[in-house]
Structure formats: structure tokens, C-alpha cells
Design a protein around this motif. Structure first.
Motif, PDB file in Angstrom:
ATOM      1  N   ILE A   1       1.021  -1.094   0.159  1.00 22.92           N
ATOM      2  CA  ILE A   1      -0.095   0.071   0.058  1.00 22.92           C
ATOM      3  C   ILE A   1       0.912   1.063   0.113  1.00 22.92           C
ATOM      4  N   PRO A   2       0.918   2.205  -0.888  1.00 21.42           N
ATOM      5  CA  PRO A   2       1.661   3.294  -1.211  1.00 21.42           C
ATOM      6  C   PRO A   2       1.301   4.347  -0.379  1.00 21.42           C
ATOM      7  N   LYS A   3       2.412   5.062   0.293  1.00 20.79           N
ATOM      8  CA  LYS A   3       2.607   6.163   0.947  1.00 20.79           C
ATOM      9  C   LYS A   3       3.745   6.709   0.481  1.00 20.79           C
ATOM     10  N   SER A   4       3.937   8.219   0.755  1.00 22.27           N
ATOM     11  CA  SER A   4       5.259   8.646   0.584  1.00 22.27           C
ATOM     12  C   SER A   4       5.421   9.929   1.676  1.00 22.27           C
ATOM     13  N   THR A   5       6.698  10.461   1.647  1.00 24.31           N
ATOM     14  CA  THR A   5       7.006  11.716   2.515  1.00 24.31           C
ATOM     15  C   THR A   5       7.411  12.645   1.511  1.00 24.31           C
ATOM     16  N   PRO A   6       6.575  13.932   1.997  1.00 24.51           N
ATOM     17  CA  PRO A   6       6.931  15.270   1.044  1.00 24.51           C
ATOM     18  C   PRO A   6       8.266  15.497   1.007  1.00 24.51           C
ATOM     19  N   PRO A   7       8.619  15.872  -0.352  1.00 26.89           N
ATOM     20  CA  PRO A   7       9.896  16.349  -0.469  1.00 26.89           C
ATOM     21  C   PRO A   7      10.444  17.415   0.424  1.00 26.89           C
ATOM     22  N   GLY A   8      11.508  17.400   0.761  1.00 29.83           N
ATOM     23  CA  GLY A   8      12.223  18.136   1.680  1.00 29.83           C
ATOM     24  C   GLY A   8      11.615  18.284   3.101  1.00 29.83           C
ATOM     25  N   ARG A   9      10.799  17.270   3.288  1.00 30.91           N
ATOM     26  CA  ARG A   9      10.150  17.098   4.678  1.00 30.91           C
ATOM     27  C   ARG A   9      10.302  15.615   5.084  1.00 30.91           C
ATOM     28  N   PRO A  10      11.417  15.570   5.682  1.00 32.67           N
ATOM     29  CA  PRO A  10      11.846  14.181   6.653  1.00 32.67           C
ATOM     30  C   PRO A  10      10.868  14.137   7.628  1.00 32.67           C
ATOM     31  N   GLN A  11      10.484  12.546   7.986  1.00 25.85           N
ATOM     32  CA  GLN A  11       9.408  12.615   9.100  1.00 25.85           C
ATOM     33  C   GLN A  11       9.813  11.431  10.134  1.00 25.85           C
ATOM     34  N   PRO A  12       9.500  11.832  11.176  1.00 26.69           N
ATOM     35  CA  PRO A  12      10.084  10.875  12.345  1.00 26.69           C
ATOM     36  C   PRO A  12       8.946   9.862  12.506  1.00 26.69           C
ATOM     37  N   LEU A  13       9.518   8.549  12.870  1.00 25.29           N
ATOM     38  CA  LEU A  13       8.586   7.273  13.117  1.00 25.29           C
ATOM     39  C   LEU A  13       9.182   6.990  14.598  1.00 25.29           C
ATOM     40  N   ASN A  14       8.256   6.654  15.511  1.00 28.83           N
ATOM     41  CA  ASN A  14       8.644   6.223  16.913  1.00 28.83           C
ATOM     42  C   ASN A  14       8.335   4.636  16.853  1.00 28.83           C
ATOM     43  N   ILE A  15       9.523   3.871  16.892  1.00 26.42           N
ATOM     44  CA  ILE A  15       9.067   2.295  16.795  1.00 26.42           C
ATOM     45  C   ILE A  15      10.176   1.635  18.200  1.00 26.42           C
ATOM     46  N   GLY A  16       9.218   0.967  18.803  1.00 29.48           N
ATOM     47  CA  GLY A  16       9.869   0.561  20.065  1.00 29.48           C
ATOM     48  C   GLY A  16      10.424   1.286  21.075  1.00 29.48           C
ATOM     49  N   GLY A  17      10.060   2.839  21.255  1.00 34.80           N
ATOM     50  CA  GLY A  17      10.546   3.366  21.837  1.00 34.80           C
ATOM     51  C   GLY A  17      11.830   4.431  21.399  1.00 34.80           C
ATOM     52  N   LYS A  18      12.109   4.043  20.106  1.00 38.47           N
ATOM     53  CA  LYS A  18      13.078   4.810  19.652  1.00 38.47           C
ATOM     54  C   LYS A  18      12.697   5.567  18.300  1.00 38.47           C
ATOM     55  N   GLN A  19      13.285   6.725  18.182  1.00 36.40           N
ATOM     56  CA  GLN A  19      12.651   7.571  17.083  1.00 36.40           C
ATOM     57  C   GLN A  19      13.974   7.267  15.735  1.00 36.40           C
ATOM     58  N   TYR A  20      13.061   7.118  14.688  1.00 31.06           N
ATOM     59  CA  TYR A  20      13.845   6.901  13.208  1.00 31.06           C
ATOM     60  C   TYR A  20      13.197   8.334  12.645  1.00 31.06           C
ATOM     61  N   MET A  21      14.264   8.565  11.420  1.00 23.63           N
ATOM     62  CA  MET A  21      13.752   9.890  10.509  1.00 23.63           C
ATOM     63  C   MET A  21      13.766   9.278   9.058  1.00 23.63           C
ATOM     64  N   VAL A  22      12.438   9.394   8.475  1.00 29.05           N
ATOM     65  CA  VAL A  22      12.420   8.847   7.331  1.00 29.05           C
ATOM     66  C   VAL A  22      12.656  10.041   6.261  1.00 29.05           C
ATOM     67  N   PRO A  23      13.495   9.957   5.381  1.00 29.25           N
ATOM     68  CA  PRO A  23      14.039  11.027   4.401  1.00 29.25           C
ATOM     69  C   PRO A  23      12.809  11.722   3.838  1.00 29.25           C
ATOM     70  N   GLY A  24      12.817  12.778   3.310  1.00 34.24           N
ATOM     71  CA  GLY A  24      11.776  13.199   2.329  1.00 34.24           C
ATOM     72  C   GLY A  24      11.757  12.822   1.078  1.00 34.24           C
ATOM     73  N   ASP A  25      10.808  12.884   0.384  1.00 33.75           N
ATOM     74  CA  ASP A  25      10.520  12.379  -1.050  1.00 33.75           C
ATOM     75  C   ASP A  25      10.939  10.906  -1.183  1.00 33.75           C
ATOM     76  N   ALA A  26      10.599  10.016  -0.181  1.00 32.87           N
ATOM     77  CA  ALA A  26      10.769   8.579  -0.249  1.00 32.87           C
ATOM     78  C   ALA A  26       9.404   8.031  -0.413  1.00 32.87           C
ATOM     79  N   HIS A  27       9.454   6.810  -0.951  1.00 32.83           N
ATOM     80  CA  HIS A  27       8.151   6.149  -0.859  1.00 32.83           C
ATOM     81  C   HIS A  27       8.066   5.095   0.239  1.00 32.83           C
ATOM     82  N   VAL A  28       6.923   5.056   0.703  1.00 36.88           N
ATOM     83  CA  VAL A  28       6.865   4.246   2.063  1.00 36.88           C
ATOM     84  C   VAL A  28       5.787   3.384   1.789  1.00 36.88           C
ATOM     85  N   PHE A  29       5.985   1.886   1.589  1.00 38.18           N
ATOM     86  CA  PHE A  29       5.138   0.744   1.280  1.00 38.18           C
ATOM     87  C   PHE A  29       4.695   0.067   2.601  1.00 38.18           C
TER      88      PHE A  29
END
Length: 630
Positions: free
Chosen positions: A426-454
Motif C-alpha cells: 500500500i503506497p504512501k510517501s514523504t513530502p520532498p524536503g520534509r523528513p518524517q519521524p517514526l517512533n518504533i519500540g521507544g526509539k525515533q527514526y527519521m524517514v527522508p523526504g521524497d521517499a516512497h513508503v510501502f
């Protein structure tokens, strides 16, 4: 001189492309590593149109000639269907249920973690749909699927009221009508069955098309085998009935135009309609003609229903198109925010979304049940208890749907969708130039902007979320069809809790994925209809249709795999019932079916068998040839 110049230009261009791709890869690797997620480096983007259309040519060559030492995790991910074919395995190898793939042109994030899925689907502005994948669906106008932001909110509010209990009631009745027609086709004129259905997916596709045509447009499509026959019907006098004849002004019948367009919709995703119309390939031109013809039918139905609304006529059957017109305000003197193309565009995508997914679920539910007699018998027992011998004409949505939704029919539907999710990424994305944080298992990760997220269907085989037997056989359990897992008494520690939407009206009356009487997966771990704000608005429509047709079929019949390729009917009759010969024979058919489901599935729009079929037979209950005790 000229040849040298041409060669120099070509060589320079090739060198430029190589350098550009190399720089792109290095840049994307750096971005991917900065996320903190595990990273796989791939030589190219495996979801490009070029790779999607040619990978079946290249993979065998790479498997044959590429040295083993050159292969790595990237090689396992070259097949775009890997999340179906290998399930949760790649995530186990990566050591995390979210990882990134860096390629020269695009970074991709694969997600099989429920916590991450829930964050992504509830933060719709941070993880929007990649709209470039959906512009080809604007054949008749902008719609719910091809828009984002404020435009999407507008379309969602237009469409949501169409999916209420009145429409569910219509879906239930339409399903039972067309189920009886389909059974008449499959079981023969005498209704006894025991006839081989070479490719059940064909009738399943037509069934789903005809149901959504009735519930969507109040158009009752007559099945080809019933034309010229008197079929008892309870539709209103205002309903439109169509068969194989094209009316004046048309070159194709409604049924032919609709079937041709939706069964071959993939071509409209490859090239624009105006190119298809000029293509030397006959099929391309036929699809273009079908799109034009069905557009004319929609125009005609629109004008008819618009006139009815303007004159204040009430509608006995609350079909989707009628509801769209009434809710849009397009007939009011003060005007409307919506245009005719908005209504036609949404009507089309609802038709498109509602036919393949339902047809596939019906098709594979029957195949899985034919391979699992114990589950089929338990399904029939529940159906018998729910309807207590009532004939189909006396079944009622308000009386029977909730009972179906909380018992074995729903368990079969849920399990089929768990194993064969229609959209495996199922396709999602992050906007160009706007990295997005994800909190997984109590730790934060940063998804780069303009990425496809499946959002990966592999989450449906993540052992973290699903109950399995406690014995040694549990290792491969999540790859197996076992609807009884949905009847489990145990509940996960993190029980299902629905999210609080900031605007509940955006979701519409779609309902839950599963009944409170069944196993409730962790929020975000079961996503056949996606999740969150952009979850499938027609999920209840699909659930009503699937449960009603399963009940109609299995209340009267059992489904067996056909064994014609291994033995003729006379040979089968000579074999003792329940004996080793019949068991060995049926095992051959089961092994073949399992192999085809594992190796011959592919996605164009949805996941389904390609180029092969699994033949079945309907047998009157009590007259089964291979109903072995389990």
C-alpha cells in the motif's frame, strides 16, 4: 566524421547517465543511513514502470548468470511481489520490521510493524499518497483516490454518505440475486452441480461487476445464460435492466463496455486513452472504445437520476450514484461546489475498486476451502445455524449480516484477505524536503523526504501479531489457510483500539475490519483495506457482499477441486469413497493448486492468478466425492 560525432554524443550521454545514477545512489544511501533504519542498497528502483513491465524477462537471466558472491539482500527484493512470495522472511533477515532500500532514483521504506503503520496512516499530511501513481485513474474526473489534502477531504465528504445501511441492504439483496444466477451457471440447469468449472475467476469477476453495477447505479445486469428467460425480480420499476444488446446510439452493450473496460483496466495505467485509441494493437483500441462507451452510459444514467432528484422523486433503492447526486447539491439553484466530472470520477473509481478485490476474495475463498475440508464443514455448520433452513429469498440484511460477521463466514473472509491481500504494497510517501519521524519500540527514526513508503502485506505473516498453534507445526502456520485462528479465544496484549479521528465524517460508515466476536488483531497489523483516514471507504460494502455470497453458495453446495487432469469421472466412481486412492488423487489436485497459488500470482492492479486457473466443482451437500474427515 558524422558516425564519429554520433558515437561521441551517445557515449557522452551514456557516461553522463552512469555518473548521474552513481551520484544519485550515493546521495540516497547517505539519506537512508541517516534515518537510523536498516538499509539495503539496490542497483535500480524496482517499482519503476520499466522494471515492473520487464522484470520477468530479466530475473531468470540474473538468477542464471549472476555469481552467487555478487548477490545479497538486494537480489531477494528484485521481484516486486517478494512481500507475498517470501512473507515476513526479509524483515527477519534485516532484524527489524521496518527497513529502507536505497536506489539511484528513489529511497523506499518497507513497513511490517503495526506501531509504524498506525503512525503513518493517522498522519495523512506527513505521509500522503504518491499521487503520481494515480493520475491515470482520472479517466472521467478527479476522485477520492487521485486527490490529497483539501481536495481529498472534499471528495471524501461527498462519497462517505453513500455507504450507509440503506446501501448495505441493497448490496445484500443484489448479492443474493446474482449469487443465485452464478449458481445457476455453475451448477447447471438441474442445479445438481458436479460439473467442472474450468476458471471460476471469470464468473467471480462478472458476479462482482454485476453486484456493484446494481448497488452502485441501480442497473440490473442480466447474466448471458439467463437472457430470454423469465427471472423473478424484486427490483423497483425505476431500475434499469441491461443485457447483451447495444441500444441505439451505442456500439457496445452496457455489460460488454463495463466488462471490457474493467477487466483490461491495466492498459489505461500504461498509456493515455488517446494513445490507446491510435494503437495498432486491437486490444488497446477495444479498451479505448469501452471507456468511451461506458462514459456515455454514465452520462445517460447521470442525466436520468439528476432529473429524478430535480423533480423530487424518492429512490426506493439507495444506490451510490443516486446518493452522490443528492448529496452533491448539484441540482440546487444556488449551485454546488461539485461538478459533473467529480461525480462521474468517483463513481468510476468506486466501481473499479469494488470489483477485482471482491471477486478475488470469493475466488480464493472457494479454492482454499476446497483444500481444507475441516474448515469448509465448520463454515457450513455456522451457516446452517444462522439461517435455520430459511430459503435465500427470506434472508434479511438487518437480521443476518451481524451473525455472519461474527462467525465462520467472516473468519474465512478475513483469513483469505490475510493471505492474499489485494494490494500487497500500500503506497504512501514523504513530502520532498520534509523528513518524517517514526517512533518504533521507544526509539525515533527519521524517514527522508521524497521517499516512497510501502505498507507491506508481509505484516499479515508477522508472528508477533498472530495466534498460532503451540505445537511444532506452528513454524509455517502463518503461511497456511487456517480461518479457525480468527475464532481463537486468546487476545493479543495490545488489543485493538480504534483511533480517534479529528473528523469522524472523513472515514464514513466503513465499519471495522473484523467483528468483536472474533480475534482482534493489534491495531495496524491487519490492513487488507488499508487503515486510518485513507482506509477503504467501501470496506463494509465488500464485507456484506463477500459474506452473503459465501452463505448462498455453501448453504447448498460443497466446493471441490476438479481432478479431471488426473482421472475421469468413471475412474473416480470406481475408487472406494474415503479410500487411499481417492485421497492420493485429491492430494495431486491440492498440491497443484498450492503450487499455482505460490508461483503464479502476480499484481497488475490486484494480486491474482495470471495465465493459469484452478478448476473446481460444486457438489450438492451430501454428494461430495472427496469430503474426507479431518
Amino acid at each position: 566524421m558524422v558516425a564519429t560525432l554520433v558515437f561521441s554524443v551517445i557515449a557522452s550521454f551514456a557516461i553522463y547517465q552512469i555518473i548521474s545514477k552513481y551520484r544519485g545512489l550515493q546521495r540516497n544511501i547517505a539519506l537512508a543511513k541517516s534515518s537510523g533504519l536498516p538499509v539495503v542498497v539496490a542497483p535500480w528502483y524496482t517499482f519503476s514502470i520499466l522494471w515492473l513491465s520487464t522484470f520477468k524477462l530479466w530475473l531468470p537471466l540474473l538468477e542464471r548468470f549472476l555469481p552467487q558472491s555478487w548477490r545479497g539482500m538486494w537480489f531477494d527484493l528484485l521481484n516486486p511481489e517478494w512481500s507475498y512470495m517470501t512473507g515476513h522472511g526479509p524483515f527477519e533477515k534485516m532484524g527489524m520490521d521496518v527497513f529502507m532500500v536505497a536506489s539511484p532514483t528513489r529511497n523506499v521504506v518497507f513497513v511490517a510493524d503495526a506501531e509504524a503503520v498506525t503512525q503513518i496512516t493517522t498522519r495523512r499530511n506527513d505521509f500522503p499518497k504518491p499521487l503520481e501513481m494515480y493520475t491515470s485513474l482520472d479517466i472521467y474526473g478527479k476522485n477520492l483516490v487521485s486527490t490529497e489534502g483539501s481536495d481529498w477531504r472534499t471528495h471524501r465528504k461527498l462519497v462517505a454518505p453513500s455507504f450507509g445501511d440503506k446501501n448495505n441492504q441493497l448490496v445484500f439483496n443484489e448479492t443474493l440475486h446474482h449469487a443465485k444466477s452464478m449458481l445457476g451457471l455453475w451448477a447447471g440447469s438441474d442445479g445438481n452441480g458436479n460439473e467442472t468449472i474450468a476458471d471460476p475467476s471469470v464468473a467471480a469477476m462478472n458476479f462482482a461487476l454485476y453486484v456493484i453495477s446494481g448497488a452502485g447505479f441501480d442497473v440490473r445486469v442480466v447474466w448471458p445464460h439467463e437472457e430470454g428467460k423469465k427471472v423473478e425480480d424484486k427490483k423497483s420499476e425505476d431500475s434499469i435492466f441491461v443485457g447483451s444488446e447495444a441500444p441505439p446510439g451505442y456500439t457496445m452493450s452496457y455489460r460488454a463496455a463495463l466488462s471490457q473496460l474493467l477487466h483490461n483496466i491495466m492498459w489505461t495505467q500504461v498509456m493515455p486513452l488517446k494513445w490507446l485509441a491510435r494503437s495498432p494493437v486491437k486490444m488497446h483500441r477495444e479498451v479505448s472504445d469501452a471507456a468511451h462507451e461506458w462514459g456515455k452510459y454514465m452520462d445517460e444514467i447521470y442525466e436520468m437520476k439528476k432529473t429524478q432528484v430535480e423533480f423530487g422523486e424518492t429512490q426506493a433503492n439507495m444506490d451510490i450514484f443516486d446518493s452522490l447526486i443528492r448529496g452533491s447539491g448539484i441540482t440546487k439553484k444556488e449551485g454546488s461546489n461539485f461538478t459533473k466530472s467529480d461525480l462521474l470520477g468517483n463513481a468510476f473509481v468506486l466501481m473499479l475498486a469494488g470489483h477485482e478485490t471482491t471477486a478475488n476474495t470469493l475466488h480464493f475463498s472457494m479454492v482454499f476451502l476446497a483444500m481444507n475440508w475441516g474448515s469448509q464443514k465448520r463454515l457450513q455448520d455456522d451457516i446452517d445455524n444462522i439461517f435455520a433452513g430459511k430459503p435465500i429469498d427470506e434472508w434479511k440484511y438487518e437480521e443476518h449480516f451481524q451473525k455472519l460477521f461474527g462467525s465462520m463466514p467472516a473468519a474465512v473472509m478475513n483469513e483469505t484477505l490475510r493471505l492474499l491481500q489485494p494490494i500487497i504494497n500500500i503506497p504512501k510517501s514523504t513530502p520532498p524536503g520534509r523528513p518524517q519521524p517514526l517512533n518504533i519500540g521507544g526509539k525515533q527514526y527519521m524517514v527522508p523526504g521524497d521517499a516512497h513508503v510501502f505498507l507491506s502485506a508481509a505484516i499479515h505473516r508477522n508472528p508477533k501479531y498472530w495466534p498460532t498453534p503451540s505445537d511444532d507445526s506452528s513454524k509455517d502456520d502463518l503461511d497456511q489457510f487456517r480461518p479457525e485462528r480468527w475464532l481463537a479465544d486468546s487476545k493479543p496484549d495490545n488489543d485493538f483500539v480504534d483511533i480517534n479521528y479529528d473528523d469522524e465524517g472523513l472515514r464514513g460508515p466503513a465499519g471495522e475490519d473484523t467483528s468483536s466476536d472474533l480475534f482482534k488483531p493489534v491495531k495496524g497489523s491487519y490492513i487488507p483495506f488499508s487503515d486510518g483516514f485513507r482506509s477503504c471507504i467501501g470496506r463494509r460494502f465488500a464485507q456484506v457482499e463477500i459474506l452473503a455470497v459465501l452463505a448462498a453458495i455453501f448453504s447448498q453446495y460443497s466446493v471441490e477441486l476438479a481432478v479431471d487432469d488426473f482421472a475421469c469421472d468413471e475412474e473416480v466412481e470406481k475408487m472406494p469413497k474415503g479410500g487411499k486412492e481417492r485421497r492420493d488423487l485429491y492430494k495431486m489436485a491440492t498440491d497443484r493448486a498450492q503450487d499455482l497459488i505460490q508461483t503464479k500470482m502476480a499484481s497488475i492492479i490486484t494480486l491474482q492468478l495470471r495465465g493459469v486457473s484452478i478448476p473446481i466443482r460444486l457438489m450438492k451437500r451430501g454428494e461430495e466425492r472427496f469430503a474426507f474427515d479431518v
